[in-house]
Write a protein that holds these residues in place. Structure first.
Motif, short mmCIF file in Angstrom:
data_model
loop_
_atom_site.label_atom_id
_atom_site.label_comp_id
_atom_site.label_asym_id
_atom_site.label_seq_id
_atom_site.Cartn_x
_atom_site.Cartn_y
_atom_site.Cartn_z
N ARG A 1 16.05 63.35 48.49
CA ARG A 1 15.60 64.38 47.56
C ARG A 1 16.64 64.68 46.50
O ARG A 1 17.82 64.35 46.63
N ALA B 1 17.55 68.26 44.18
CA ALA B 1 17.17 69.69 44.21
C ALA B 1 17.95 70.49 43.18
O ALA B 1 18.84 71.27 43.53
N PRO B 2 17.66 70.30 41.90
CA PRO B 2 18.44 71.00 40.88
C PRO B 2 18.14 72.50 40.80
O PRO B 2 17.03 72.93 41.10
N SER B 3 19.16 73.25 40.41
CA SER B 3 18.97 74.67 40.09
C SER B 3 18.66 74.73 38.60
O SER B 3 19.40 74.15 37.81
N GLU C 1 15.33 74.67 42.66
CA GLU C 1 16.02 75.72 43.41
C GLU C 1 16.12 76.98 42.54
O GLU C 1 17.18 77.35 42.05
N TYR D 1 20.93 80.66 49.42
CA TYR D 1 20.80 79.21 49.26
C TYR D 1 20.96 78.47 50.59
O TYR D 1 20.18 77.57 50.90
N VAL E 1 17.92 76.05 51.68
CA VAL E 1 18.09 74.61 51.61
C VAL E 1 17.72 73.95 52.94
O VAL E 1 17.07 72.90 52.99
N ARG F 1 23.96 64.66 47.21
CA ARG F 1 24.19 65.73 46.23
C ARG F 1 25.66 65.77 45.86
O ARG F 1 26.46 64.99 46.39
N LEU G 1 29.40 70.55 47.35
CA LEU G 1 28.64 71.18 48.43
C LEU G 1 29.00 70.65 49.82
O LEU G 1 28.43 71.09 50.82
N1 GLU Z 1 20.69 73.35 43.67
C1 GLU Z 1 22.00 72.80 43.88
C2 GLU Z 1 22.59 72.38 42.55
O1 GLU Z 1 21.87 72.21 41.59
C3 GLU Z 1 21.98 71.61 44.81
C4 GLU Z 1 21.72 72.01 46.20
C5 GLU Z 1 21.56 70.86 47.17
O2 GLU Z 1 21.40 69.72 46.73
O3 GLU Z 1 21.59 71.14 48.37
O4 GLU Z 1 23.79 72.22 42.48
#
Ligand code: GLU
Length: 297
Positions: A7, A9-11, A43, A179, A183, A197, A201
């Protein structure tokens, strides 16, 4: 496909810069290589009004050649699932209310065994009376009552490492889920088995993995990708003027030029290759060939 999924998952806090796009490309190539589906998630826990950015982010990913499976998940529509998980943890005695402000946490004496930034535990053992008193003037956040202070995660690039776990926030005082909770629940709901990612993180992966174990959810395989930095050594951020959208494409001449630059930065393209498409990178993808370091642009 084998049933799992990767996946991205951009903010939706701005347009996607080169660092975001490189991570998305690696996540996509890795999922395809491993025979997984590829999911997308916005996100947008914090702010629904960012829809405009989200739409542009999805369009930029599609222009690069990234194709995702199934509907996009929007975190702003998932509040019930987050609240149900907090309720189930609360039933198991694994949560508590916290009334601390950011300042309170910074000012609290830090126990020597607690890692920097860990919650000092101020509200962990409040009496029922103390809690009632504070609730009269302030809405509480909900924290996890963690039973460990570290959790081992295995990362494809970093190897197995112990990451800190503290009594992290599950739901903020304003009612918005944190978050770290979202997540874990979202990855599970989207059938995600592979999380690729940014490596900013990696330090959160222990908290998330531990939470998944408490919730009885399957563990995911991690791959944290080094970030992209500007010439001043700062990590790219839209706020600091990192290029995005058409300006970024222009800098590399074309979309295939941009894909080639990303391919070079991960060891899948030769420096002389100035244009490539994602299908070609996909054919070349091999975990053993990947060379992903921090990238300075
Ligand atoms: N939403 C986060 C971001 O854009 C990524 C979170 C994730 O991939 O778990 O940096």
């Amino acid at each position: 496909m084998t049933g799992g999924a990767g996946r991205y998952a951009p903010s939706p806090a701005g347009d996607l810069h080169l660092g975001n796009l490189r991570t998305a490309v690696v996540a996509y190539l890795a999922a395809r290589h491993d025979g997984l589906a590829f999911r997308l998630r916005v996100e947008d826990l914090d702010d629904r009004s960012r829809r405009r950015f989200a739409e542009r982010q999805l369009a930029d990913l599609a222009v690069l050649g990234i194709v995702w499976d199934g509907p996009v998940m929007w975190q702003s529509a998932r509040r019930e699932a987050y609240d149900a998980a907090v309720a189930s943890l609360a039933e198991q005695g694994l949560t508590y209310e916290c009334f601390c402000s950011r300042r309170d946490i910074l000012d609290a004496p830090r126990a020597p065994h607690r890692p920097p930034g860990a919650y000092p535990g101020t509200c962990r053992d409040l009496s029922a009376g103390e809690r009632d008193g504070r609730r009269a003037t302030k809405a509480p956040a909900i924290r996890l009552r963690a039973q460990v202070d570290g959790f081992a995660v295995t990362d494809r690039l970093a190897g197995t490492c112990l990451q800190p776990v503290d009594d992290f926030i599950l739901r903020r005082a304003d009612g918005v889920s944190a978050y770290n909770l979202a997540v874990v629940l979202d990855d599970s709901a989207q059938g995600v088995t592979q999380v690729t990612r940014g490596d900013d993180l990696l330090a959160s992966a222990g908290r998330q993995s531990y939470l998944a174990s408490l919730l009885g959810l399957d563990q995911v395989a991690y791959c944290h990708i080094p970030l992209v930095y500007n010439t001043a050594g700062q990590r790219l951020s839209k706020r600091d003027g990192a290029l995005a959208g058409p300006e970024l494409v222009k800098r590399y001449g074309s979309i295939p030029g941009l894909v080639a630059a990303i391919g070079q930065s991960i060891g899948l393209a030769d420096q002389r290759e100035t244009t490539l498409d994602l299908d070609e990178l996909s054919r070349r993808f091999d975990w053993n060939e990947l060379k992903i370091g921090a990238w300075r642009v």
